[in-house]
Design a protein around this motif. Structure first.
Motif, PDB file in Angstrom:
ATOM      1  N   ARG A 126       0.824  -1.207   0.000  1.00  0.00           N
ATOM      2  CA  ARG A 126       0.000   0.000   0.000  1.00  0.00           C
ATOM      3  C   ARG A 126       0.863   1.264   0.000  1.00  0.00           C
ATOM      4  O   ARG A 126       2.089   1.199   0.091  1.00  0.00           O
ATOM      5  N   TRP A 133      -8.725   3.253  -4.576  1.00  0.00           N
ATOM      6  CA  TRP A 133      -8.213   4.096  -3.497  1.00  0.00           C
ATOM      7  C   TRP A 133      -8.208   3.344  -2.174  1.00  0.00           C
ATOM      8  O   TRP A 133      -7.279   3.480  -1.370  1.00  0.00           O
ATOM      9  N   GLU A 134      -9.236   2.541  -1.923  1.00  0.00           N
ATOM     10  CA  GLU A 134      -9.289   1.791  -0.664  1.00  0.00           C
ATOM     11  C   GLU A 134      -8.130   0.797  -0.568  1.00  0.00           C
ATOM     12  O   GLU A 134      -7.516   0.643   0.490  1.00  0.00           O
ATOM     13  N   GLN A 135      -7.811   0.122  -1.678  1.00  0.00           N
ATOM     14  CA  GLN A 135      -6.722  -0.848  -1.648  1.00  0.00           C
ATOM     15  C   GLN A 135      -5.373  -0.177  -1.456  1.00  0.00           C
ATOM     16  O   GLN A 135      -4.494  -0.682  -0.767  1.00  0.00           O
ATOM     17  N   ASN A 195      -5.810   2.570   2.337  1.00  0.00           N
ATOM     18  CA  ASN A 195      -6.248   2.112   3.657  1.00  0.00           C
ATOM     19  C   ASN A 195      -5.299   1.076   4.228  1.00  0.00           C
ATOM     20  O   ASN A 195      -4.783   0.212   3.515  1.00  0.00           O
ATOM     21  N   ARG A 204     -13.385   3.896  -6.270  1.00  0.00           N
ATOM     22  CA  ARG A 204     -13.417   3.789  -4.812  1.00  0.00           C
ATOM     23  C   ARG A 204     -12.606   2.574  -4.348  1.00  0.00           C
ATOM     24  O   ARG A 204     -11.852   2.632  -3.370  1.00  0.00           O
ATOM     25  N   TRP A 205     -12.757   1.458  -5.060  1.00  0.00           N
ATOM     26  CA  TRP A 205     -12.034   0.230  -4.716  1.00  0.00           C
ATOM     27  C   TRP A 205     -10.525   0.472  -4.783  1.00  0.00           C
ATOM     28  O   TRP A 205      -9.783   0.082  -3.881  1.00  0.00           O
TER      29      TRP A 205
END
Length: 215
Positions: free
Chosen positions: A114, A208-210, A213, A205-206
């Motif tokens: 990440r 950015w979350e991966q 976060n 959205r997916w």
């Protein structure tokens, strides 16, 4: 497009399909696109020391150009997809059309790696090419960074970091349909974020979350 459909090839969204399947499909699409791609006379793999281990890269040199300008390039893929090989055809054509050498960066992918790992590796590769480019047959005084989608984000982020640190080696950016805002709220996403035009709001959205976060 029709030939891809005949071969059962269609991009999968990691927001709705398992990530291993999405990665495998992108590799298959890349292999299909590369079928008609002729390698450059001078292209080779590099391994660059980075802050998180060795960074695999691929150097493409234009034919008949001594000490060409160089662009460090990051592929797209929602921060979680993509390989050096899948971008071969596109980058070979860009090198042939522009006369500019390209160093393609296989930055580590989310969610296994990440932020800031991908960013760090793009930045480290740019700094390496700026220092060692002459030994690779390049002209590091004429240097750019670029990328598509998530890769454009990494290129722009690295460029801003270099600017803020002073004496950036970059004189040009090639940013192709970059993802910059971490939300899908603007009107354009409301109107065009259904997935009919490529990336959907859900996939944005997916990604950015991966990438952002913590696990």
């Amino acid at each position: 497009g029709e030939l891809m459909k005949q071969r059962g090839l269609a991009s999968l969204s990691p927001a709705t399909s398992p990530l291993p399947e999405c990665r495998a499909m992108l590799d298959r699409i890349g292999a299909f696109i590369n079928e008609a791609s002729i390698p450059l006379a001078r292209e080779r793999n590099l391994s660059i020391t980075g802050p998180h281990g060795m960074i695999p890269c691929r150097l493409y040199l234009p034919d008949g150009v001594k000490q060409p300008p160089v662009m460090v390039y990051a592929h797209g893929g929602s921060f979680a997809l993509g390989t050096l090989t899948a971008w071969d055809a596109m980058l070979r054509e860009l090198v042939r059309q522009s006369g500019v050498a390209i160093v393609s960066v296989a930055y580590r992918l989310a969610p296994e790696h990440r932020f800031p790992i991908g960013f760090d590796e793009m930045l480290a590769t740019i700094r390496y090419v700026a220092m060692e480019g002459a030994s690779l047959g390049l002209d590091p005084k004429r240097m750019a960074a670029g990328g598509d989608s998530a890769g454009a984000n990494l290129a722009l982020g690295a460029a801003l970091a270099l600017r803020d640190a002073g004496r950036s080696p970059l004189s040009f950016l090639l940013l192709v349909y970059g993802v910059y805002a971490a939300t899908g709220d603007p009107d354009s996403w409301e109107r065009f974020g259904t997935g009919s035009y490529g990336v959907s709001r859900a996939q944005l959205r997916w990604g950015w979350e991966q990438y952002l976060n913590t696990p």
